[in-house]
Write a protein that holds these residues in place. Structure first.
Motif, PDB file in Angstrom:
ATOM      1  N   GLN A  71      -3.736  -1.993  13.060  1.00 45.22           N
ATOM      2  CA  GLN A  71      -4.724  -2.810  13.773  1.00 45.22           C
ATOM      3  C   GLN A  71      -4.566  -4.270  13.394  1.00 45.22           C
ATOM      4  O   GLN A  71      -4.613  -5.157  14.258  1.00 45.22           O
ATOM      5  CB  GLN A  71      -6.137  -2.311  13.474  1.00 45.22           C
ATOM      6  CG  GLN A  71      -6.398  -0.921  14.023  1.00 45.22           C
ATOM      7  CD  GLN A  71      -7.710  -0.340  13.521  1.00 45.22           C
ATOM      8  OE1 GLN A  71      -8.408  -0.921  12.711  1.00 45.22           O
ATOM      9  NE2 GLN A  71      -8.046   0.843  14.022  1.00 45.22           N
ATOM     10  N   VAL A  72      -4.378  -4.553  12.119  1.00 44.71           N
ATOM     11  CA  VAL A  72      -4.176  -5.919  11.652  1.00 44.71           C
ATOM     12  C   VAL A  72      -2.859  -6.475  12.173  1.00 44.71           C
ATOM     13  O   VAL A  72      -2.779  -7.610  12.639  1.00 44.71           O
ATOM     14  CB  VAL A  72      -4.212  -5.978  10.095  1.00 44.71           C
ATOM     15  CG1 VAL A  72      -3.878  -7.361   9.580  1.00 44.71           C
ATOM     16  CG2 VAL A  72      -5.568  -5.518   9.579  1.00 44.71           C
ATOM     17  N   SER A  91       0.840  -1.209   0.000  1.00 45.12           N
ATOM     18  CA  SER A  91       0.000   0.000   0.000  1.00 45.12           C
ATOM     19  C   SER A  91       0.873   1.257   0.000  1.00 45.12           C
ATOM     20  O   SER A  91       0.539   2.237  -0.663  1.00 45.12           O
ATOM     21  CB  SER A  91      -0.975  -0.001   1.173  1.00 45.12           C
ATOM     22  OG  SER A  91      -0.319   0.212   2.397  1.00 45.12           O
ATOM     23  N   SER A 143      -3.603   7.122   6.934  1.00 44.93           N
ATOM     24  CA  SER A 143      -4.777   6.252   6.867  1.00 44.93           C
ATOM     25  C   SER A 143      -4.378   4.787   6.687  1.00 44.93           C
ATOM     26  O   SER A 143      -4.881   3.899   7.392  1.00 44.93           O
ATOM     27  CB  SER A 143      -5.672   6.707   5.710  1.00 44.93           C
ATOM     28  OG  SER A 143      -6.741   5.822   5.533  1.00 44.93           O
ATOM     29  N   GLU A 144      -3.483   4.525   5.751  1.00 46.00           N
ATOM     30  CA  GLU A 144      -3.020   3.151   5.499  1.00 46.00           C
ATOM     31  C   GLU A 144      -2.326   2.581   6.727  1.00 46.00           C
ATOM     32  O   GLU A 144      -2.524   1.428   7.083  1.00 46.00           O
ATOM     33  CB  GLU A 144      -2.072   3.105   4.298  1.00 46.00           C
ATOM     34  CG  GLU A 144      -2.733   3.386   2.979  1.00 46.00           C
ATOM     35  CD  GLU A 144      -3.716   2.312   2.556  1.00 46.00           C
ATOM     36  OE1 GLU A 144      -3.518   1.128   2.886  1.00 46.00           O
ATOM     37  OE2 GLU A 144      -4.709   2.663   1.891  1.00 46.00           O
ATOM     38  N   THR A 145      -1.501   3.389   7.365  1.00 40.41           N
ATOM     39  CA  THR A 145      -0.760   2.930   8.541  1.00 40.41           C
ATOM     40  C   THR A 145      -1.699   2.605   9.685  1.00 40.41           C
ATOM     41  O   THR A 145      -1.583   1.554  10.315  1.00 40.41           O
ATOM     42  CB  THR A 145       0.272   3.993   8.980  1.00 40.41           C
ATOM     43  OG1 THR A 145       1.136   4.274   7.872  1.00 40.41           O
ATOM     44  CG2 THR A 145       1.098   3.500  10.153  1.00 40.41           C
ATOM     45  N   THR A 146      -2.637   3.491   9.950  1.00 37.79           N
ATOM     46  CA  THR A 146      -3.580   3.279  11.051  1.00 37.79           C
ATOM     47  C   THR A 146      -4.384   1.995  10.849  1.00 37.79           C
ATOM     48  O   THR A 146      -4.508   1.178  11.759  1.00 37.79           O
ATOM     49  CB  THR A 146      -4.533   4.479  11.189  1.00 37.79           C
ATOM     50  OG1 THR A 146      -3.745   5.650  11.410  1.00 37.79           O
ATOM     51  CG2 THR A 146      -5.488   4.289  12.338  1.00 37.79           C
ATOM     52  N   GLY A 147      -4.917   1.809   9.656  1.00 41.39           N
ATOM     53  CA  GLY A 147      -5.691   0.603   9.373  1.00 41.39           C
ATOM     54  C   GLY A 147      -4.852  -0.656   9.457  1.00 41.39           C
ATOM     55  O   GLY A 147      -5.284  -1.676  10.003  1.00 41.39           O
ATOM     56  N   SER A 148      -3.638  -0.589   8.948  1.00 36.88           N
ATOM     57  CA  SER A 148      -2.771  -1.772   8.949  1.00 36.88           C
ATOM     58  C   SER A 148      -2.249  -2.101  10.341  1.00 36.88           C
ATOM     59  O   SER A 148      -2.058  -3.266  10.663  1.00 36.88           O
ATOM     60  CB  SER A 148      -1.601  -1.567   7.992  1.00 36.88           C
ATOM     61  OG  SER A 148      -2.071  -1.511   6.667  1.00 36.88           O
TER      62      SER A 148
END
Length: 123
Positions: free
Chosen positions: A115-116, A90, A108-113
């Motif tokens: 969590q995973v 990403s 945004s990409e970092t925050t969502g990732s």
């Protein structure tokens, strides 16, 4: 009797090595989680100052993507490898020609990732 003892000793040693290797993999995954979080944090700290300099922003994002990909591979944990690989990809897909928009997308990409990744790390 000696032969049986030697065979039993070999079995015990072999199973012990497996346990040591498993413990090493767990240690590697733990270290990988710490390192991946550090890479993401460093990038998030760095990017606001690079928003006005797209070439440097691009360089920082590419470096973070490469580090995350390598950490995932070295972790020995398939789930963590997948999560870090996805974040790496990403980052590589982000166009940084518009610095402020790229910064927002990276966040945004970092925050969502993360969590995973946190779930993959067992936290």
């Amino acid at each position: 009797m000696r032969r049986l003892s030697a065979v039993l000793a070999a079995v015990v040693l072999a199973s012990g090595c497996g346990t040591i290797q498993e413990a090493g993999a767990i240690l590697n995954a733990t270290e990988a989680c710490d390192e991946a979080t550090k890479v993401a944090d460093e990038l998030l700290t760095k990017i606001p100052g690079l928003a006005g300099n797209p070439p440097e922003l691009d360089k920082a994002v590419d470096a973070a993507a490469e580090r995350l990909k390598n950490i995932g591979v070295e972790s020995g944990n398939a789930t963590l490898n997948d999560a870090l690989g996805a974040l790496s990809r990403s980052y590589q897909e982000i166009e940084v020609t518009d610095g402020p928009a790229a910064v927002q997308k990276i966040r945004s990409e970092t925050t969502g990732s993360l969590q995973v990744i946190t779930r993959a790390c067992g936290n």
